[in-house]
Design a protein around this motif. Structure first.
Motif, PDB file in Angstrom:
ATOM      1  N   ASN A 210       0.855  -1.182   0.000  1.00 28.27           N
ATOM      2  CA  ASN A 210       0.000   0.000   0.000  1.00 28.27           C
ATOM      3  C   ASN A 210       0.893   1.235   0.000  1.00 28.27           C
ATOM      4  O   ASN A 210       1.626   1.474   0.955  1.00 28.27           O
ATOM      5  CB  ASN A 210      -0.905   0.001   1.225  1.00 28.27           C
ATOM      6  N   PRO A 211       0.877   2.047  -1.058  1.00 27.22           N
ATOM      7  CA  PRO A 211       1.775   3.203  -1.122  1.00 27.22           C
ATOM      8  C   PRO A 211       1.432   4.300  -0.118  1.00 27.22           C
ATOM      9  O   PRO A 211       2.245   5.197   0.113  1.00 27.22           O
ATOM     10  CB  PRO A 211       1.608   3.689  -2.564  1.00 27.22           C
ATOM     11  N   LYS A 212       0.246   4.226   0.493  1.00 26.30           N
ATOM     12  CA  LYS A 212      -0.179   5.285   1.409  1.00 26.30           C
ATOM     13  C   LYS A 212       0.073   4.945   2.873  1.00 26.30           C
ATOM     14  O   LYS A 212      -0.326   5.701   3.761  1.00 26.30           O
ATOM     15  CB  LYS A 212      -1.665   5.570   1.200  1.00 26.30           C
ATOM     16  N   SER A 213       0.704   3.811   3.114  1.00 23.83           N
ATOM     17  CA  SER A 213       0.983   3.432   4.501  1.00 23.83           C
ATOM     18  C   SER A 213       2.385   2.844   4.592  1.00 23.83           C
ATOM     19  O   SER A 213       2.935   2.352   3.608  1.00 23.83           O
ATOM     20  CB  SER A 213      -0.055   2.408   4.996  1.00 23.83           C
ATOM     21  N   LYS A 214       2.960   2.908   5.788  1.00 18.34           N
ATOM     22  CA  LYS A 214       4.290   2.374   6.010  1.00 18.34           C
ATOM     23  C   LYS A 214       4.227   0.856   6.158  1.00 18.34           C
ATOM     24  O   LYS A 214       3.250   0.298   6.652  1.00 18.34           O
ATOM     25  CB  LYS A 214       4.894   2.990   7.268  1.00 18.34           C
ATOM     26  N   LEU A 215       5.295   0.229   5.719  1.00 16.88           N
ATOM     27  CA  LEU A 215       5.356  -1.222   5.806  1.00 16.88           C
ATOM     28  C   LEU A 215       5.637  -1.658   7.230  1.00 16.88           C
ATOM     29  O   LEU A 215       6.635  -1.254   7.834  1.00 16.88           O
ATOM     30  CB  LEU A 215       6.457  -1.758   4.882  1.00 16.88           C
ATOM     31  N   SER A 216       4.749  -2.472   7.777  1.00 15.35           N
ATOM     32  CA  SER A 216       4.964  -3.029   9.109  1.00 15.35           C
ATOM     33  C   SER A 216       5.475  -4.460   9.046  1.00 15.35           C
ATOM     34  O   SER A 216       6.111  -4.942   9.979  1.00 15.35           O
ATOM     35  CB  SER A 216       3.659  -2.974   9.921  1.00 15.35           C
ATOM     36  N   THR A 217       5.189  -5.129   7.929  1.00 14.42           N
ATOM     37  CA  THR A 217       5.654  -6.502   7.700  1.00 14.42           C
ATOM     38  C   THR A 217       6.226  -6.590   6.294  1.00 14.42           C
ATOM     39  O   THR A 217       5.861  -5.793   5.413  1.00 14.42           O
ATOM     40  CB  THR A 217       4.503  -7.521   7.856  1.00 14.42           C
ATOM     41  N   PRO A 218       7.099  -7.540   6.030  1.00 16.85           N
ATOM     42  CA  PRO A 218       7.652  -7.689   4.675  1.00 16.85           C
ATOM     43  C   PRO A 218       6.538  -7.958   3.666  1.00 16.85           C
ATOM     44  O   PRO A 218       5.584  -8.691   3.950  1.00 16.85           O
ATOM     45  CB  PRO A 218       8.584  -8.894   4.805  1.00 16.85           C
ATOM     46  N   PRO A 219       6.622  -7.368   2.482  1.00 19.71           N
ATOM     47  CA  PRO A 219       5.576  -7.579   1.464  1.00 19.71           C
ATOM     48  C   PRO A 219       5.555  -9.042   0.996  1.00 19.71           C
ATOM     49  O   PRO A 219       6.579  -9.722   0.965  1.00 19.71           O
ATOM     50  CB  PRO A 219       5.984  -6.643   0.324  1.00 19.71           C
ATOM     51  N   SER A 220       4.376  -9.494   0.646  1.00 17.23           N
ATOM     52  CA  SER A 220       4.218 -10.894   0.221  1.00 17.23           C
ATOM     53  C   SER A 220       4.687 -11.107  -1.218  1.00 17.23           C
ATOM     54  O   SER A 220       5.100 -12.207  -1.576  1.00 17.23           O
ATOM     55  CB  SER A 220       2.752 -11.320   0.356  1.00 17.23           C
ATOM     56  N   LEU A 221       4.602 -10.067  -2.046  1.00 20.87           N
ATOM     57  CA  LEU A 221       5.043 -10.170  -3.441  1.00 20.87           C
ATOM     58  C   LEU A 221       6.255  -9.280  -3.648  1.00 20.87           C
ATOM     59  O   LEU A 221       6.188  -8.064  -3.378  1.00 20.87           O
ATOM     60  CB  LEU A 221       3.922  -9.762  -4.401  1.00 20.87           C
ATOM     61  N   THR A 222       7.341  -9.855  -4.115  1.00 18.47           N
ATOM     62  CA  THR A 222       8.564  -9.078  -4.321  1.00 18.47           C
ATOM     63  C   THR A 222       9.269  -9.532  -5.592  1.00 18.47           C
ATOM     64  O   THR A 222       9.127 -10.664  -6.047  1.00 18.47           O
ATOM     65  CB  THR A 222       9.545  -9.243  -3.138  1.00 18.47           C
ATOM     66  N   GLY A 223      10.051  -8.618  -6.151  1.00 18.04           N
ATOM     67  CA  GLY A 223      10.978  -8.933  -7.222  1.00 18.04           C
ATOM     68  C   GLY A 223      10.336  -9.419  -8.506  1.00 18.04           C
ATOM     69  O   GLY A 223       9.185  -9.105  -8.831  1.00 18.04           O
ATOM     70  N   SER A 224      11.102 -10.202  -9.228  1.00 21.57           N
ATOM     71  CA  SER A 224      10.669 -10.689 -10.541  1.00 21.57           C
ATOM     72  C   SER A 224       9.544 -11.710 -10.456  1.00 21.57           C
ATOM     73  O   SER A 224       8.990 -12.112 -11.488  1.00 21.57           O
ATOM     74  CB  SER A 224      11.856 -11.317 -11.284  1.00 21.57           C
ATOM     75  N   ALA A 225       9.220 -12.145  -9.237  1.00 17.50           N
ATOM     76  CA  ALA A 225       8.080 -13.054  -9.080  1.00 17.50           C
ATOM     77  C   ALA A 225       6.763 -12.334  -9.365  1.00 17.50           C
ATOM     78  O   ALA A 225       5.739 -12.981  -9.592  1.00 17.50           O
ATOM     79  CB  ALA A 225       8.056 -13.639  -7.670  1.00 17.50           C
ATOM     80  N   ILE A 226       6.794 -11.005  -9.346  1.00 19.92           N
ATOM     81  CA  ILE A 226       5.584 -10.226  -9.631  1.00 19.92           C
ATOM     82  C   ILE A 226       5.378 -10.164 -11.140  1.00 19.92           C
ATOM     83  O   ILE A 226       6.262  -9.732 -11.890  1.00 19.92           O
ATOM     84  CB  ILE A 226       5.693  -8.802  -9.063  1.00 19.92           C
ATOM     85  N   SER A 227       4.249 -10.593 -11.577  1.00 21.03           N
ATOM     86  CA  SER A 227       3.876 -10.472 -12.979  1.00 21.03           C
ATOM     87  C   SER A 227       2.940  -9.279 -13.139  1.00 21.03           C
ATOM     88  O   SER A 227       2.000  -9.109 -12.363  1.00 21.03           O
ATOM     89  CB  SER A 227       3.190 -11.758 -13.466  1.00 21.03           C
ATOM     90  N   LEU A 228       3.217  -8.458 -14.134  1.00 22.61           N
ATOM     91  CA  LEU A 228       2.383  -7.292 -14.402  1.00 22.61           C
ATOM     92  C   LEU A 228       1.299  -7.622 -15.436  1.00 22.61           C
ATOM     93  O   LEU A 228       0.161  -7.208 -15.298  1.00 22.61           O
ATOM     94  CB  LEU A 228       3.253  -6.138 -14.894  1.00 22.61           C
ATOM     95  N   VAL A 229       1.691  -8.369 -16.450  1.00 21.24           N
ATOM     96  CA  VAL A 229       0.753  -8.809 -17.486  1.00 21.24           C
ATOM     97  C   VAL A 229       1.047 -10.280 -17.777  1.00 21.24           C
ATOM     98  O   VAL A 229       2.209 -10.649 -17.981  1.00 21.24           O
ATOM     99  CB  VAL A 229       0.887  -7.983 -18.779  1.00 21.24           C
ATOM    100  N   SER A 230       0.010 -11.104 -17.794  1.00 25.59           N
ATOM    101  CA  SER A 230       0.169 -12.536 -18.047  1.00 25.59           C
ATOM    102  C   SER A 230      -0.816 -12.985 -19.119  1.00 25.59           C
ATOM    103  O   SER A 230      -1.842 -12.325 -19.358  1.00 25.59           O
ATOM    104  CB  SER A 230      -0.056 -13.350 -16.772  1.00 25.59           C
ATOM    105  N   VAL A 231      -0.496 -14.102 -19.748  1.00 20.85           N
ATOM    106  CA  VAL A 231      -1.388 -14.662 -20.757  1.00 20.85           C
ATOM    107  C   VAL A 231      -1.580 -16.150 -20.466  1.00 20.85           C
ATOM    108  O   VAL A 231      -0.745 -16.791 -19.835  1.00 20.85           O
ATOM    109  CB  VAL A 231      -0.843 -14.479 -22.188  1.00 20.85           C
ATOM    110  N   VAL A 232      -2.705 -16.657 -20.939  1.00 21.33           N
ATOM    111  CA  VAL A 232      -3.027 -18.076 -20.803  1.00 21.33           C
ATOM    112  C   VAL A 232      -3.494 -18.575 -22.158  1.00 21.33           C
ATOM    113  O   VAL A 232      -4.291 -17.905 -22.834  1.00 21.33           O
ATOM    114  CB  VAL A 232      -4.145 -18.307 -19.764  1.00 21.33           C
ATOM    115  N   GLN A 233      -2.970 -19.723 -22.565  1.00 19.94           N
ATOM    116  CA  GLN A 233      -3.532 -20.417 -23.718  1.00 19.94           C
ATOM    117  C   GLN A 233      -4.073 -21.750 -23.235  1.00 19.94           C
ATOM    118  O   GLN A 233      -3.307 -22.632 -22.844  1.00 19.94           O
ATOM    119  CB  GLN A 233      -2.502 -20.625 -24.822  1.00 19.94           C
ATOM    120  N   ALA A 234      -5.383 -21.872 -23.232  1.00 16.59           N
ATOM    121  CA  ALA A 234      -6.019 -23.072 -22.715  1.00 16.59           C
ATOM    122  C   ALA A 234      -5.765 -24.252 -23.644  1.00 16.59           C
ATOM    123  O   ALA A 234      -5.281 -24.101 -24.766  1.00 16.59           O
ATOM    124  CB  ALA A 234      -7.527 -22.833 -22.555  1.00 16.59           C
ATOM    125  N   ARG A 235      -6.113 -25.433 -23.166  1.00  9.14           N
ATOM    126  CA  ARG A 235      -5.896 -26.635 -23.976  1.00  9.14           C
ATOM    127  C   ARG A 235      -6.784 -26.671 -25.212  1.00  9.14           C
ATOM    128  O   ARG A 235      -6.498 -27.393 -26.159  1.00  9.14           O
ATOM    129  CB  ARG A 235      -6.127 -27.883 -23.118  1.00  9.14           C
TER     130      ARG A 235
END
Length: 435
Positions: A210-235
């Motif tokens: 949350n950009p409007k509050s200070k971090l009290s605990t480490p964020p759950s999503l960090t680094g390159s593990a964060i996807s901004l845009v993803s795609v799926v091709q179903a079977r």
């Protein structure tokens, strides 16, 4: 005479009557666009215009329209759907989560865009597609290293990302020359779902909070593990695009200049327009769409396809593969198309040769095993529609009258038999006439 005139009049009206009572046939290029507000139609007009330029017919409706429906008389009215309604809590009409999933299961395409205020409904749709948005409803992707430089320092939620998927089929052959501006919520991919891919990833220094509050605990999503845009091709080859930012498609970011933090070069135009245009071509099967025709097999030297093969026959297999270019089918050229001659497990695995005109072929010797086999081609390549071809054929052993009269490898046994008979004859003569 009057009856004849009435009959001819009714006959002449039959085409009009059939048209008036026939259901509206959906076109192959019709897309339903659901909006939170019709203002989005203007604020994202460049993206919509690019789709219309490609030949798509867009049907704009509010997401809570009470008359919403995807089917009529059992037929789908649309070939694709765009959800630009991140805050919608409940769709109008008969549309709901199950209806959207059925739409995809029927082979249709979908674009889902969320933002920091994404509703539970949008999050549930993304979850069903293998994507998990940050659980914190106020969280946004923040990057203090790869943010976009602006006149005001801001909270570094407007980031400039250039970590693209390396696939010409998905993003086109033209190199992305500028970073993409992104402002929204990040997500992760379900590791159990092998069909979902990152198209645009965050940098190693990014995190979700949350950009409007200070971090009290480490964020759950960090680094390159964060996807901004993803795609799926179903079977079933239905394609889905999931973005954590609605503004990614907006005129403001498509026409905005971009300067990445730490760089002295400012580009006049961000990569957003090229990114969303190329990606939409892939989602709506304008690129990376394959088809296979003329699957044939026969004995070498013959042309007719037999009903059964015999062990040790020499067989030729061929198939033609084409790719949709956006306007026509063109030959698909690759060197990794393989064919299996399969019964419980592959007995023969051959890489098919090609004439560079879409024709793939190979020949092989049927194994010395009889049973029911299959010619199988399972082609799965990043960014392309998957092809699954199979033809069943039985294989029989030699008949009793098809074996060679004298087998070359049995000559030692033949020699042993005749030498035994000759030895017995000589022994008999010697025994009888020797005193």
């Amino acid at each position: 005479m009057a009856k004849l005139l009435i009959f001819m009049t009714l006959v002449s009206l039959l085409p009009l009557l059939s048209c008036s009572f026939s259901s509206e046939n959906p076109t192959d290029r019709r897309i339903l666009v659901l909006l939170d507000d019709f203002a989005i139609k203007s604020s994202h007009s460049i993206f919509f215009k690019s789709l219309q330029t490609q030949g798509f017919e867009l049907d704009f409706k509010l997401a809570d329209d009470p008359k919403l429906t995807l089917q009529r008389y059992g037929q789908y009215l649309y070939d694709g759907m765009i959800l630009f309604s991140p805050t919608i809590e409940r769709f109008g009409g008969v549309l709901d989560l199950a209806a959207i999933l059925d739409f995809v299961d029927s082979g249709h395409d979908l674009i889902v865009s969320a933002d920091a205020s994404a509703s539970d409904l949008i999050r549930d749709i993304a979850t069903e597609c293998g994507v998990e948005f940050d659980e914190d409803p106020a969280a946004m992707v923040i990057d203090h290293t790869s943010y976009a430089v602006s006149e005001t320092e801001g909270d570094h939620t407007l980031i400039a990302s250039d970590d693209f998927i390396q696939s010409d089929a998905i993003l086109g052959k033209k190199i992305m020359e500028a970073p993409v501006l992104f402002q929204g919520v990040g997500h992760t991919l379900n590791p159990a779902n092998g069909l979902v891919l990152k198209v645009l990833s965050a940098s190693p220094s990014a995190f979700s909070a949350n950009p409007k509050s200070k971090l009290s605990t480490p964020p759950s999503l960090t680094g390159s593990a964060i996807s901004l845009v993803s795609v799926v091709q179903a079977r079933n080859n239905a394609r889905i695009l999931i973005s954590g930012s609605l503004s990614l498609f907006s005129n403001r970011l498509l026409r905005s200049g971009v300067q990445k933090a730490g760089s002295s070069i400012r580009l006049e135009r961000s990569g957003n327009e090229q990114f969303v245009t190329e990606l939409s071509k892939w989602v709506f099967h304008e690129r990376g769409h394959l088809k296979a025709v003329n699957v044939r097999h026969h004995k070498v030297g013959e042309t007719d396809e037999p009903a059964i093969y015999r062990i040790n026959d020499v067989v030729e297999y061929s198939v033609e593969m084409y790719e949709w270019s956006g306007t026509s089918w063109v030959p698909y050229i690759a060197d990794d198309v393989q064919m299996q001659f399969y019964m419980m497990s592959p007995y023969v695995l051959k890489t098919l040769s090609t004439d560079q005109k879409g024709h793939y072929f190979s020949s092989f010797k049927v194994p010395d095993v009889y049973g029911v086999f299959q010619f199988k081609v399972e082609y799965n390549r990043l960014g392309y529609t998957s092809l699954s071809l199979s033809k069943q054929i039985p294989v029989r052993p030699f008949k009793h009258n098809e074996y060679e009269r004298f087998i070359t490898t049995a000559f030692p046994y033949y020699g042993a038999s005749f030498s035994t008979m000759a030895g017995f004859f000589i022994f008999t003569i010697v025994y009888l006439y020797n005193k």
